[in-house]
Design an enzyme around this catalytic site. Structure first.
Site, mmCIF file in Angstrom:
data_model
loop_
_atom_site.group_PDB
_atom_site.id
_atom_site.type_symbol
_atom_site.label_atom_id
_atom_site.label_comp_id
_atom_site.label_asym_id
_atom_site.label_seq_id
_atom_site.Cartn_x
_atom_site.Cartn_y
_atom_site.Cartn_z
ATOM 1 N N CYS A 106 0.840 -1.198 0.000
ATOM 2 C CA CYS A 106 0.000 0.000 0.000
ATOM 3 C C CYS A 106 0.880 1.254 0.000
ATOM 4 O O CYS A 106 1.529 1.546 -0.988
ATOM 5 C CB CYS A 106 -0.984 -0.045 1.171
ATOM 6 S SG CYS A 106 -2.346 1.112 0.944
ATOM 7 N N HIS A 209 -3.726 -5.037 0.534
ATOM 8 C CA HIS A 209 -3.184 -5.469 1.825
ATOM 9 C C HIS A 209 -3.195 -6.996 1.933
ATOM 10 O O HIS A 209 -4.075 -7.571 2.573
ATOM 11 C CB HIS A 209 -3.988 -4.847 2.975
ATOM 12 C CG HIS A 209 -3.675 -3.409 3.200
ATOM 13 N ND1 HIS A 209 -2.642 -2.987 4.015
ATOM 14 C CD2 HIS A 209 -4.213 -2.290 2.666
ATOM 15 C CE1 HIS A 209 -2.574 -1.668 4.004
ATOM 16 N NE2 HIS A 209 -3.516 -1.219 3.187
ATOM 17 N N GLU A 211 -1.454 -8.842 3.728
ATOM 18 C CA GLU A 211 -1.278 -9.317 5.119
ATOM 19 C C GLU A 211 -2.633 -9.558 5.786
ATOM 20 O O GLU A 211 -2.782 -10.495 6.564
ATOM 21 C CB GLU A 211 -0.402 -8.340 5.927
ATOM 22 C CG GLU A 211 -1.075 -7.062 6.437
ATOM 23 C CD GLU A 211 -1.336 -6.017 5.355
ATOM 24 O OE1 GLU A 211 -1.060 -6.281 4.176
ATOM 25 O OE2 GLU A 211 -1.855 -4.927 5.713
#
Ligand SMILES: [Mn+2]
Length: 242
Positions: A106, A209, A211
């Site tokens: 990001c 994202h 993660e």
């Protein structure tokens, strides 16, 4: 050992400091790495972190100060943290010098792009005709919009040769002009650049994202972290032999 850049957060009068979202930690551990959160302190300590870790995740967070790509903030530009910008530029520069991989997520992708001489769209809704929704309203663990992956990119191989995938989206800025040597590896339907790479230098960046999708159980997004961790191990080996 993977260093994760942090951002400054103030929770209350009694609690403020350098922060990285827990999903970066859990995804790196799942991928077999030892994560380490790095404070934002431009100067000699950044060089020491660069020497200590085997790879780096530049994490999400606030906007990049537009002064670094020779613009003034537009009305749609958000909060920026010039000290964090400087610390991450320094970390990236050191990592590249030492031949250590960097994974920009990001804001991290945007930092890589600006550091290499690129520019940013300061606010997608302001600057793009007919944008799709890039600041999703559903949980960050869920995907919301599609991206098309360039077939000749490293990303295409890493993610198992899917031409299109669904990603989460929590950004209002994106790449305008690409930085030196960067290639766009994925695009949203409105043309927004959603991933970049320079494979020979071990730099990858995604605008979404992974993660949080990994924390939500996505095996596909875990592949990104596994790739990055194995690349870090590989380059550690190569650097040790030089
Ligand atoms: Mn998006």
């Amino acid at each position: 050992m993977i260093g994760i850049s942090s951002g400054y957060v103030k929770l209350s009068e009694f609690s403020e400091g350098d922060y990285a979202h827990k999903d970066y930690i859990s995804s790196l551990i799942k991928a077999g790495a030892v994560p380490l959160i790095l404070p934002i302190v431009p100067g000699p300590s950044v060089d020491a972190y660069a020497a200590l870790c085997d790879g780096f995740v530049l994490s999400g967070g606030c906007d990049v100060n537009p002064q670094f790509f020779d613009q003034d903030p537009t009305p749609g530009c958000g909060v920026f943290d010039t000290e964090r910008d400087r610390a991450e530029f320094q970390l990236l520069q050191q990592a590249m010098k030492l031949g250590k991989p960097v994974f920009g997520i990001c804001r991290g992708l945007q930092v890589i792009n600006v550091a290499l001489g690129g520019t940013l769209i300061q606010d997608i809704a302001d600057e793009i005709d007919h944008p799709i929704q890039h600041t999703q309203k559903v949980s960050r663990k869920e995907g919301s919009h599609r991206v098309r992956i360039a077939k000749d990119s490293r990303l295409y191989q890493v993610l198992g040769e899917h031409e299109a995938i669904v990603v989460n989206s929590l950004h209002h800025q994106s790449v305008a002009r690409l930085g030196d040597g960067l290639r766009a590896a994925a695009f949203a339907a409105d043309g927004v650049v959603e991933a970049v790479d320079i494979t020979e230098k071990g730099l990858i960046g995604v605008q979404w994202h992974p993660e949080s999708m990994t924390a939500g159980g996505s095996e596909l997004m875990l592949h990104l972290f596994e790739y990055f961790v194995s690349l870090s191990k590989e380059m550690k080996q190569v650097n040790a032999e030089i």
